[in-house]
Design an enzyme around this catalytic site. Structure first.
Site, PDB file in Angstrom:
ATOM      1  N   TYR A 133      35.296  19.142-100.032  1.00  0.00           N
ATOM      2  CA  TYR A 133      35.621  20.215-100.900  1.00  0.00           C
ATOM      3  C   TYR A 133      34.797  19.830-102.266  1.00  0.00           C
ATOM      4  CZ  TYR A 133      39.503  22.137-103.703  1.00  0.00           C
ATOM      5  OH  TYR A 133      40.643  22.681-104.434  1.00  0.00           O
ATOM      6  N   HIS A 138      34.493  25.917-107.117  1.00  0.00           N
ATOM      7  CA  HIS A 138      35.679  26.238-106.165  1.00  0.00           C
ATOM      8  C   HIS A 138      36.936  25.287-106.406  1.00  0.00           C
ATOM      9  CE1 HIS A 138      37.521  27.238-102.355  1.00  0.00           C
ATOM     10  NE2 HIS A 138      37.934  26.099-102.098  1.00  0.00           N
ATOM     11  N   ARG A 147      47.321  24.871-111.015  1.00  0.00           N
ATOM     12  CA  ARG A 147      47.694  23.819-112.319  1.00  0.00           C
ATOM     13  C   ARG A 147      46.736  24.662-113.298  1.00  0.00           C
ATOM     14  NH1 ARG A 147      46.532  21.014-107.993  1.00  0.00           N
ATOM     15  NH2 ARG A 147      44.718  20.776-108.452  1.00  0.00           N
ATOM     16  N   GLU A 205      30.698  28.171 -96.361  1.00  0.00           N
ATOM     17  CA  GLU A 205      30.353  26.837 -96.302  1.00  0.00           C
ATOM     18  C   GLU A 205      29.006  26.658 -95.599  1.00  0.00           C
ATOM     19  OE1 GLU A 205      33.333  24.048 -95.363  1.00  0.00           O
ATOM     20  OE2 GLU A 205      34.979  25.331 -96.146  1.00  0.00           O
ATOM     21  N   ASP A 237      34.765  28.544 -92.704  1.00  0.00           N
ATOM     22  CA  ASP A 237      36.305  27.882 -92.401  1.00  0.00           C
ATOM     23  C   ASP A 237      37.186  28.781 -92.774  1.00  0.00           C
ATOM     24  OD1 ASP A 237      38.232  25.841 -92.209  1.00  0.00           O
ATOM     25  OD2 ASP A 237      37.954  25.065 -94.341  1.00  0.00           O
ATOM     26  N   GLN A 244      48.948  27.859 -95.255  1.00  0.00           N
ATOM     27  CA  GLN A 244      48.276  26.839 -95.967  1.00  0.00           C
ATOM     28  C   GLN A 244      49.139  26.332 -97.228  1.00  0.00           C
ATOM     29  OE1 GLN A 244      44.456  27.455 -97.504  1.00  0.00           O
ATOM     30  NE2 GLN A 244      43.858  25.289 -98.504  1.00  0.00           N
ATOM     31  N   LYS A 257      44.293  26.143 -90.935  1.00  0.00           N
ATOM     32  CA  LYS A 257      42.824  25.976 -90.879  1.00  0.00           C
ATOM     33  C   LYS A 257      42.281  25.793 -89.586  1.00  0.00           C
ATOM     34  CE  LYS A 257      41.588  25.308 -95.407  1.00  0.00           C
ATOM     35  NZ  LYS A 257      40.205  25.719 -95.958  1.00  0.00           N
ATOM     36  N   THR A 353      34.228  25.221 -99.496  1.00  0.00           N
ATOM     37  CA  THR A 353      33.544  26.677-100.068  1.00  0.00           C
ATOM     38  C   THR A 353      32.668  26.300-101.075  1.00  0.00           C
ATOM     39  OG1 THR A 353      35.618  27.069 -99.672  1.00  0.00           O
ATOM     40  CG2 THR A 353      34.472  28.668-101.076  1.00  0.00           C
TER      41      THR A 353
HETATM   42 MN    MN Z   1      36.990  24.562 -96.139  1.00  0.00          MN
END
Ligand code: MN
Length: 420
Positions: A133, A138, A147, A205, A237, A244, A257, A353
């Site tokens: 990640y 991203h 948030r 990715e 991905d 999710q 995923k 990503t």
């Molecule tokens: Mn991913």
């Protein structure tokens, strides 16, 4: 013999992804060729099994059966001291000034296959797959959707966040992707419902493939990490955002995923990318010594995402670059092994990503449409929030400098309707 040979006697069109400076490895088959290893050059594939059988790698590899296997794992496992010699030998055979293969008309006829006549297969058997990640843009964009005041979690700038993914459902470019079904629930619903995902997305990715194993208990440093990395490829991905969103707390991504991920068929060795190194983005937070890295940690690889609708309308919906990655591939691997987790040849580690700082460089529809709120205009009367059945996504990547283009080819997938 030279690593920097500029020209080959093989006809390579200007703008090709596969000049002599690239030479990525893949596994291909044709009507008359069983699955085997090849190298892309221009519009052709150089058949390594035939070259090996003709003795062209004698003195480098004893057991040339590594080229006749349906995956590259045993070839890669020979180790960089050997695979780099093979790479140099292929450069030598294809160089303009070398006549050994050039003048051997009989062998030339056997050794070149048109890419258009070949079917590409998964380049490696993948023992393990992890998804990181590592793009701060991203992580910030996605965090903001949940948030707004505090998008990055407190750990994010201290370690490359990741999750263990599913290796069995990674497929090669061209394989259709079936829309997943699953359990979803929004805040206003009293009960979850079951059905086809209504929020099917992509993730732009890149992944690296491990070329050297470690034992349990062993760790890989940032300084030595790239000795363990054979090469890189494109990775999509695919993500069902509605599944999710409901399932991910508290253990992270699962069925949203693991229904499928797509990879490009050509594995570009790190050696082909050495002229494309760039500095990683500046870090404003001190990181622990085991993650510190000196030198040019990132690669300048341009990325793009194209969406093609069932009616044939196409649009490039994002342009990004691997240089934006906050955490480098070396830091990802160092972190993954710091606890003693072992790695295996063929393991795939995807970046997460890759989004950039501008609105046209976002690597997922989740970000482009702000969680499905803002439709993406494609053409007159054609808009998307998420993917529809029949949509095709094509990822492309290339590094380009001083007239040399190191391309990754493409990573393509078309969405099939959910099973009824
Ligand atoms: Mn991913």
């Amino acid at each position: 013999m030279s690593n920097t040979a500029k020209t080959t006697w093989v006809s390579v069109k200007p703008g090709s992804d596969f000049p002599i400076q690239n030479l990525p490895y893949g596994i291909f088959k044709t009507a008359s060729h069983s699955p085997r290893a090849g190298v892309a050059i221009g519009d052709f594939i150089l058949d390594l099994a035939v070259l090996g059988a003709a003795g062209k790698f004698s003195g480098i590899v004893q057991d040339v059966s590594v080229f006749s296997k349906p995956t590259l794992n045993s070839f890669i496992a020979l180790g960089k001291p050997v695979t780099n010699k093979i790479r140099n030998r292929i450069i030598e055979l294809l160089s303009e000034e070398n006549t050994e293969l050039q003048n051997d008309i009989a062998l030339r006829e056997q050794v070149f296959v048109n890419q258009s006549d070949a079917t590409m297969l998964l380049p490696v058997q993948i023992p393990n797959y992890t998804d990181f990640y590592s793009s701060i843009e991203h992580a910030t964009n996605v965090g903001k959707l949940f948030r707004p005041d505090n998008p990055l979690m407190p750990n994010w700038k201290h370690l490359p966040v990741g999750y263990h993914g599913r290796a069995s459902s990674i497929v090669v470019s061209g394989t259709p992707i079936r829309r997943p079904k699953g359990q979803t629930k929004t805040d206003d619903m009293p009960m979850p419902v079951f059905g086809a995902s209504k929020a099917l997305d992509i993730e732009l990715e890149m992944a690296f493939v491990v070329g050297k194993e470690t034992d349990m208990g062993e760790s890989v440093s940032t300084a030595s990490a790239e000795d363990y990395i054979f090469g890189m490829l494109l990775f999509n991905d695919w993500s069902a955002r509605d599944i999710q969103r409901w399932e991910y707390v508290p253990l992270g991504p699962f069925l949203g995923k693991n229904f499928g991920s797509s990879v490009s068929p050509w594995l570009v060795p790190l050696e082909a990318l050495k002229n494309f190194r760039v500095e990683a983005p500046k870090k404003d937070t001190e990181i622990l010594p085991y993650l510190q890295q000196s030198g040019l940690a990132n690669f300048d690889i341009q990325l793009e995402v194209e969406l093609t609708t069932p009616s044939g309308e196409s649009a490039v919906i994002s342009k990004s670059n691997t240089k934006y990655l906050y955490w480098s591939i070396a830091q990802q691997l160092a972190h993954h092994t710091v606890n003693g987790c072992n790695i295996q040849v063929g393991d795939m580690y995807a970046s997460g990503t890759i989004s950039g700082p501008t609105p046209d460089s976002l690597g997922s529809l989740l970000e482009i449409t702000e969680g499905g709120k803002k439709a993406l205009y494609l053409a007159e009367g054609i808009e998307r929030k998420y993917l529809q059945d029949g949509d095709t996504i094509t990822l492309r990547a290339f590094a380009e400098k001083d007239g040399v283009r190191i391309g990754f080819g493409s990573c393509v997938g078309t969405i099939l309707p959910a099973h009824s």
